[in-house]
Design a protein around this motif. Structure first.
Motif, short mmCIF file in Angstrom:
data_model
loop_
_atom_site.label_atom_id
_atom_site.label_comp_id
_atom_site.label_asym_id
_atom_site.label_seq_id
_atom_site.Cartn_x
_atom_site.Cartn_y
_atom_site.Cartn_z
N ARG A 38 36.22 42.92 41.78
CA ARG A 38 37.27 43.36 40.86
C ARG A 38 37.47 42.35 39.74
NH1 ARG A 38 41.14 43.51 44.26
NH2 ARG A 38 40.43 45.43 45.22
N ALA A 39 37.42 41.08 40.09
CA ALA A 39 37.60 40.03 39.07
C ALA A 39 36.48 40.07 38.04
CB ALA A 39 37.64 38.66 39.74
N ALA A 40 35.27 40.42 38.46
CA ALA A 40 34.13 40.46 37.55
C ALA A 40 34.20 41.62 36.58
CB ALA A 40 32.84 40.52 38.37
N GLU A 41 35.09 42.56 36.81
CA GLU A 41 35.24 43.68 35.87
C GLU A 41 35.87 43.22 34.57
OE1 GLU A 41 37.49 46.56 38.00
OE2 GLU A 41 35.84 47.16 39.31
N THR A 42 36.60 42.11 34.61
CA THR A 42 37.30 41.65 33.40
C THR A 42 36.93 40.23 32.99
OG1 THR A 42 39.18 40.94 34.77
CG2 THR A 42 39.27 43.16 33.83
N ARG A 43 36.13 39.52 33.78
CA ARG A 43 35.78 38.14 33.48
C ARG A 43 34.28 37.93 33.58
NH1 ARG A 43 39.68 34.84 37.43
NH2 ARG A 43 38.62 33.07 36.43
N THR A 44 33.74 37.07 32.72
CA THR A 44 32.30 36.81 32.71
C THR A 44 31.93 35.57 33.53
OG1 THR A 44 32.51 35.54 30.66
CG2 THR A 44 32.01 37.91 30.46
N GLU A 45 32.91 34.71 33.80
CA GLU A 45 32.67 33.51 34.60
C GLU A 45 33.80 33.34 35.62
OE1 GLU A 45 31.78 29.90 32.56
OE2 GLU A 45 30.62 30.90 30.98
N LEU A 46 33.44 32.87 36.81
CA LEU A 46 34.43 32.65 37.86
C LEU A 46 34.16 31.31 38.54
CD1 LEU A 46 34.36 36.18 39.57
CD2 LEU A 46 36.20 35.28 38.15
N GLY A 47 35.22 30.55 38.79
CA GLY A 47 35.09 29.32 39.55
C GLY A 47 35.28 29.62 41.03
N VAL A 48 34.30 29.20 41.86
CA VAL A 48 34.36 29.48 43.30
C VAL A 48 34.04 28.20 44.07
CG1 VAL A 48 33.46 30.89 45.19
CG2 VAL A 48 33.64 31.87 42.90
N VAL A 49 34.81 27.97 45.11
CA VAL A 49 34.69 26.74 45.91
C VAL A 49 33.31 26.63 46.55
CG1 VAL A 49 35.55 25.59 47.99
CG2 VAL A 49 37.16 26.56 46.34
N ASP A 50 32.72 25.42 46.47
CA ASP A 50 31.38 25.21 46.98
C ASP A 50 31.30 24.11 48.02
OD1 ASP A 50 28.61 25.95 46.89
OD2 ASP A 50 28.18 24.09 45.82
N ASP A 51 32.46 23.61 48.50
CA ASP A 51 32.43 22.57 49.53
C ASP A 51 33.10 23.01 50.83
OD1 ASP A 51 34.99 22.55 48.55
OD2 ASP A 51 35.04 20.41 48.08
N GLN A 52 33.22 24.32 51.03
CA GLN A 52 33.61 24.89 52.32
C GLN A 52 32.46 25.80 52.76
OE1 GLN A 52 37.39 26.94 52.00
NE2 GLN A 52 38.27 25.30 50.77
N VAL A 53 32.04 25.67 54.01
CA VAL A 53 30.91 26.44 54.51
C VAL A 53 31.33 27.24 55.73
CG1 VAL A 53 30.04 24.55 55.94
CG2 VAL A 53 28.47 26.33 55.18
#
Length: 297
Positions: free
Chosen positions: A170-185
């Motif tokens: 849903r977020a990608a419908e209105t935004r071209t870039e998204l910040g997503v956490v990369d230090d939780q696995v």
């Protein structure tokens, strides 16, 4: 032809209950009966007893929960009422009716500091109210009724309800870039796969008195990912299907502060449920692709 076994599941709108309803339509030996508000309320013991008895279960699935992890930090009373006292009441009525109970729990019972995937016997150390309330729920179910299977899962998503896959698409419908956490696995896990596992575990509990089939089990999709890697795979499939996608900017947990702390390592070792119940969930990429394809059609 024998009558289907009646599994009574708590909740009406949760991902797992909706997945159970969907999966049960494809099998003839199990009938799913979902109960929820206003007639059934985990915070009201009277409604629990009345609703469960009226539903005449052969097995109870404790799926409903207080899952607002951040809100739980400031709403401790509700979290413990729903995640601890509610399941305890379910276990009491399961014992009274002499039926098994399957209770869903979470990776949040661990603090995430272990380097390897967690096994069921690892020390628990929840970081916040949500994890603490879910841990107490586990303990109360286990101490109340010995005929139980507690299934800890993690990073649940599906075509239903609120979850990471639906939110990020849903977020990608209105935004071209998204910040997503990369230090939780962790292990992304489809609720549809969880539903399949519950059906198998439920059949096993009804068909055998083997104590090895009781207790705590870890249940997640195979393979691990960070949230950023999970997001990139979601967008890869969505883009291929002509759906929304965005560029992922990998960020750290400190860049995205939340009221509740999250475990840095949420990976769960699922060998025990494979050994005693024959349950092995698909690789997370396979199940993610199926859900994304469904949502983007």
């Amino acid at each position: 032809m024998t009558s289907p076994r009646r599994f009574v599941v708590t909740g009406l709108t949760g991902q797992v209950v909706q997945s159970l309803v969907a999966r049960s339509s494809q099998c003839e030996d199990v009938e799913i009966v979902a109960i929820g508000r206003p007639n059934f309320d985990l915070a009201n013991a009277d409604t629990i007893t009345q609703s469960i008895e009226a539903a005449r279960p052969e097995l109870i699935v404790s799926a409903a929960a207080y899952t607002a992890v951040d809100q739980a930090e400031s709403n401790e009373g509700d979290a413990f009422a729903v995640n601890a006292q509610g399941p305890a009441a379910l276990a009491r009525i399961a014992k009274t009716l002499d039926v098994p109970i399957i209770h869903l729990s979470t990776d949040y019972v661990f603090d995430g500091t272990k380097a390897a995937p967690y096994v069921e016997s690892d020390p628990v150390a929840p970081l916040g109210v949500y994890g603490t309330s879910k841990l107490l729920g586990e303990q109360l179910v286990a101490s109340t009724h010995e005929n139980h299977a507690i299934l800890r899962t993690a990073w649940v998503y599906s075509p239903f309800g609120r979850n990471f896959v639906r939110t990020i698409l849903r977020a990608a419908e209105t935004r071209t870039e998204l910040g997503v956490v990369d230090d939780q696995v962790g292990n992304p896990t489809s609720a549809l796969d969880i539903a399949d596992a519950i059906l198998t575990v439920g059949r096993n509990l009804l068909g055998s008195n083997d104590l090895a089939m009781r207790g705590i089990f870890h249940l997640t999709g195979r393979g691990a990912a960070t949230w950023a890697e999970f997001a990139e795979e979601i967008f890869r499939v969505s883009k291929m299907m002509g759906g929304p996608f965005a560029k992922i900017n990998r960020i750290s947990t400190s860049d995205y502060p939340t009221p509740a702390r999250r475990p840095a390592n949420s990976r769960l070792n699922c060998e025990r449920i494979a050994e005693y119940h024959g349950v092995i969930l698909p690789n997370w990429k396979i199940s993610t692709s199926g859900v994304v394809r469904h949502l983007t059609r």
